[in-house]
Scaffold this motif. Sequence first.
Motif, PDB file in Angstrom:
ATOM      1  N   GLY A  34     -14.754  21.815 -72.489  1.00 13.82           N
ATOM      2  CA  GLY A  34     -15.763  20.684 -73.215  1.00 13.82           C
ATOM      3  C   GLY A  34     -15.787  19.452 -72.382  1.00 13.82           C
ATOM      4  O   GLY A  34     -15.915  18.522 -72.914  1.00 13.82           O
ATOM      5  N   THR A  35     -15.754  19.646 -71.179  1.00 11.42           N
ATOM      6  CA  THR A  35     -15.889  18.430 -70.571  1.00 11.42           C
ATOM      7  C   THR A  35     -16.754  18.478 -69.214  1.00 11.42           C
ATOM      8  O   THR A  35     -17.503  19.615 -69.049  1.00 11.42           O
ATOM      9  CB  THR A  35     -14.293  17.738 -69.710  1.00 11.42           C
ATOM     10  N   SER A  36     -16.583  17.697 -68.143  1.00 13.72           N
ATOM     11  CA  SER A  36     -17.665  17.946 -67.118  1.00 13.72           C
ATOM     12  C   SER A  36     -16.586  17.629 -65.835  1.00 13.72           C
ATOM     13  O   SER A  36     -15.422  17.036 -65.893  1.00 13.72           O
ATOM     14  CB  SER A  36     -18.707  16.734 -66.983  1.00 13.72           C
ATOM     15  N   ILE A  37     -17.181  18.072 -64.774  1.00  9.30           N
ATOM     16  CA  ILE A  37     -16.523  17.787 -63.368  1.00  9.30           C
ATOM     17  C   ILE A  37     -16.577  16.416 -62.985  1.00  9.30           C
ATOM     18  O   ILE A  37     -17.967  15.822 -62.966  1.00  9.30           O
ATOM     19  CB  ILE A  37     -17.002  18.662 -62.347  1.00  9.30           C
ATOM     20  N   THR A  38     -15.642  15.643 -62.822  1.00 10.72           N
ATOM     21  CA  THR A  38     -15.764  14.323 -62.173  1.00 10.72           C
ATOM     22  C   THR A  38     -16.728  14.296 -60.850  1.00 10.72           C
ATOM     23  O   THR A  38     -16.121  15.058 -59.698  1.00 10.72           O
ATOM     24  CB  THR A  38     -14.384  13.635 -62.060  1.00 10.72           C
ATOM     25  N   SER A  57     -13.474   5.797 -61.984  1.00  8.72           N
ATOM     26  CA  SER A  57     -12.044   5.404 -62.121  1.00  8.72           C
ATOM     27  C   SER A  57     -11.226   6.518 -62.616  1.00  8.72           C
ATOM     28  O   SER A  57     -11.671   7.380 -63.650  1.00  8.72           O
ATOM     29  CB  SER A  57     -11.998   4.089 -62.929  1.00  8.72           C
ATOM     30  N   VAL A  58     -10.024   6.624 -61.891  1.00  9.84           N
ATOM     31  CA  VAL A  58      -9.054   7.733 -62.524  1.00  9.84           C
ATOM     32  C   VAL A  58      -7.794   7.075 -62.838  1.00  9.84           C
ATOM     33  O   VAL A  58      -7.013   7.932 -63.082  1.00  9.84           O
ATOM     34  CB  VAL A  58      -8.962   8.702 -61.462  1.00  9.84           C
ATOM     35  N   ARG A  59      -7.697   5.707 -62.895  1.00 11.25           N
ATOM     36  CA  ARG A  59      -6.215   5.189 -63.446  1.00 11.25           C
ATOM     37  C   ARG A  59      -5.864   5.751 -64.866  1.00 11.25           C
ATOM     38  O   ARG A  59      -6.651   5.665 -65.813  1.00 11.25           O
ATOM     39  CB  ARG A  59      -6.728   3.610 -63.382  1.00 11.25           C
ATOM     40  N   GLY A  60      -4.642   6.122 -64.551  1.00  9.74           N
ATOM     41  CA  GLY A  60      -3.938   6.665 -65.888  1.00  9.74           C
ATOM     42  C   GLY A  60      -4.440   7.994 -66.719  1.00  9.74           C
ATOM     43  O   GLY A  60      -3.892   8.257 -67.554  1.00  9.74           O
ATOM     44  N   CYS A  61      -5.262   8.788 -65.652  1.00  7.44           N
ATOM     45  CA  CYS A  61      -5.874   9.966 -66.365  1.00  7.44           C
ATOM     46  C   CYS A  61      -4.785  11.107 -66.051  1.00  7.44           C
ATOM     47  O   CYS A  61      -3.856  10.960 -65.297  1.00  7.44           O
ATOM     48  CB  CYS A  61      -7.350  10.239 -65.647  1.00  7.44           C
ATOM     49  N   ASP A  62      -4.941  12.164 -66.946  1.00  2.00           N
ATOM     50  CA  ASP A  62      -4.242  13.327 -66.521  1.00  2.00           C
ATOM     51  C   ASP A  62      -5.102  14.096 -65.966  1.00  2.00           C
ATOM     52  O   ASP A  62      -6.202  14.854 -66.388  1.00  2.00           O
ATOM     53  CB  ASP A  62      -3.836  14.105 -67.975  1.00  2.00           C
ATOM     54  N   LEU A  87      -6.313  10.815 -55.584  1.00  2.00           N
ATOM     55  CA  LEU A  87      -5.824  10.367 -56.852  1.00  2.00           C
ATOM     56  C   LEU A  87      -4.586   9.770 -57.165  1.00  2.00           C
ATOM     57  O   LEU A  87      -4.546   9.093 -57.812  1.00  2.00           O
ATOM     58  CB  LEU A  87      -5.869  11.970 -57.817  1.00  2.00           C
ATOM     59  N   LYS A  88      -3.517  10.055 -56.296  1.00  2.53           N
ATOM     60  CA  LYS A  88      -2.456   9.618 -56.340  1.00  2.53           C
ATOM     61  C   LYS A  88      -2.621   8.039 -55.898  1.00  2.53           C
ATOM     62  O   LYS A  88      -2.164   7.097 -56.573  1.00  2.53           O
ATOM     63  CB  LYS A  88      -1.378  10.076 -55.355  1.00  2.53           C
ATOM     64  N   ARG A  89      -3.361   7.843 -54.816  1.00  5.10           N
ATOM     65  CA  ARG A  89      -3.439   6.275 -54.585  1.00  5.10           C
ATOM     66  C   ARG A  89      -4.447   5.514 -55.592  1.00  5.10           C
ATOM     67  O   ARG A  89      -4.447   4.385 -55.413  1.00  5.10           O
ATOM     68  CB  ARG A  89      -4.080   6.276 -53.103  1.00  5.10           C
ATOM     69  N   ALA A  90      -4.988   6.156 -56.590  1.00  4.48           N
ATOM     70  CA  ALA A  90      -6.065   5.711 -57.226  1.00  4.48           C
ATOM     71  C   ALA A  90      -5.052   5.510 -58.838  1.00  4.48           C
ATOM     72  O   ALA A  90      -5.942   5.178 -59.831  1.00  4.48           O
ATOM     73  CB  ALA A  90      -7.398   6.354 -57.457  1.00  4.48           C
ATOM     74  N   SER A  91      -4.125   5.805 -58.778  1.00  6.51           N
ATOM     75  CA  SER A  91      -3.276   5.756 -59.918  1.00  6.51           C
ATOM     76  C   SER A  91      -3.467   6.690 -61.070  1.00  6.51           C
ATOM     77  O   SER A  91      -3.348   6.542 -62.162  1.00  6.51           O
ATOM     78  CB  SER A  91      -3.290   4.175 -60.436  1.00  6.51           C
ATOM     79  N   ALA A  92      -3.717   7.831 -60.795  1.00  2.00           N
ATOM     80  CA  ALA A  92      -3.738   9.008 -61.898  1.00  2.00           C
ATOM     81  C   ALA A  92      -2.218   9.181 -62.387  1.00  2.00           C
ATOM     82  O   ALA A  92      -1.358   8.932 -61.553  1.00  2.00           O
ATOM     83  CB  ALA A  92      -4.209  10.341 -61.158  1.00  2.00           C
ATOM     84  N   LYS A  93      -2.079   9.200 -63.492  1.00  2.00           N
ATOM     85  CA  LYS A  93      -1.037   9.296 -64.315  1.00  2.00           C
ATOM     86  C   LYS A  93      -0.281  10.874 -64.199  1.00  2.00           C
ATOM     87  O   LYS A  93       1.091  10.556 -63.796  1.00  2.00           O
ATOM     88  CB  LYS A  93      -1.107   9.182 -65.810  1.00  2.00           C
ATOM     89  N   ARG A  94      -0.895  11.818 -64.214  1.00  2.00           N
ATOM     90  CA  ARG A  94      -0.148  13.056 -63.985  1.00  2.00           C
ATOM     91  C   ARG A  94      -1.358  14.123 -62.894  1.00  2.00           C
ATOM     92  O   ARG A  94      -2.439  13.892 -63.473  1.00  2.00           O
ATOM     93  CB  ARG A  94       0.136  13.598 -64.885  1.00  2.00           C
ATOM     94  N   ILE A  95      -0.912  14.663 -62.118  1.00  2.00           N
ATOM     95  CA  ILE A  95      -1.745  15.452 -61.101  1.00  2.00           C
ATOM     96  C   ILE A  95      -1.298  17.167 -61.320  1.00  2.00           C
ATOM     97  O   ILE A  95      -0.165  17.249 -60.869  1.00  2.00           O
ATOM     98  CB  ILE A  95      -1.889  15.123 -59.671  1.00  2.00           C
ATOM     99  N   THR A  96      -2.166  17.736 -61.874  1.00  2.00           N
ATOM    100  CA  THR A  96      -2.016  19.182 -61.780  1.00  2.00           C
ATOM    101  C   THR A  96      -2.713  19.830 -61.043  1.00  2.00           C
ATOM    102  O   THR A  96      -4.086  19.759 -60.918  1.00  2.00           O
ATOM    103  CB  THR A  96      -2.208  19.724 -63.358  1.00  2.00           C
TER     104      THR A  96
END
Length: 327
Positions: A34-38, A57-62, A87-96
């Motif tokens: 139920g979402t879209s591809i960033t 922006s991806v800051r704080g996202c899962d 993603l890591k350098r842009a401060s994503a909270k968790r990366i799967t």
Amino acid sequence: MTTFRRPGTATKRLMFFAGGAHPELADHIAVGLGTSITPQTAHTFANGESFVRFDNSVRGCDAFVLQAHTTPINSWLMEHLIMVDALKRASAKRITVVLPFYPYGRQDKKHSGREPISARLVADLLTTAGVDRIMTVDLHTSQTQGFFNGPVDHLLAQPLLATHVKQRYAGAEITVVAPDSGRVKLAEKWAELLGGHPIAFIQRRNALSDEHEGTNLVVGDVRGRLCVIVDDMIDTAATMAGATRLLLAEGASDVVAAATHGVLSEGATERLVHSGIREVVLTNTLPIPEEKRFPQLSILSIAPLLARAMGEVFEGGSVTSLFEGDA
């Protein structure tokens, strides 16, 4: 992007990212979530280097990052690592990372001296890039989960494949066939999923190539029965084609092959078409272009399973529950 707010908690953001290897699968997963591809900007420099930049922006996202590691596998693996690094350098909270097909999964141990354990190397690369969690489907061997020092969601496609076979061949006298003794455990699982059928296995898988045809023995009863050969992948199809000819020569009434990953390297389609096989059942963990498809081929979508598992991980639910305790 999907945003969830729970009373008394901070807002959680699920963001879905996809490499360029399998856009069809990515689109179907996005619908299931139920979402879209960033959106992202991606290109290749003249010397072959990959570049990826995310447009939002991806800051704080899962973050869930999908890539199908098909041909050319090294290029798609590198793109996947670069996406994670961004993603890591842009401060994503968790990366799967979502790897429907785990690259280099067959190289999971040393068979002789001076060989690499490339499956472990891939896990180390993902860790270094910044991955927190891995989601994958039907590893070549389950021990690969231990190569990554973090959660690994090992999804199972066998129930999906078995349901297709069970419905299409209802009432048939089935024998589940392992292409070698190392796949007997898999065959036993399939026999259970299909409702309790006998199993058989073929001795000496490495002798199923054309030049050694006819030198093998089948252990188990296959005469007059529908034989379902099971494996985790079909690459060159030499094993499946050789096993089909052998089983038909041993009196099998028909042969069906089922596997999760359709690598289908050059020549595989021709081998399967001319083997006498009745049906080949695969999932779409890897893209299968039109030129590799053939009349006996059935392709099942893995997208609903991946979308449900990603939703469970995001919500803090149970991935194991998707398999009724079999995961």
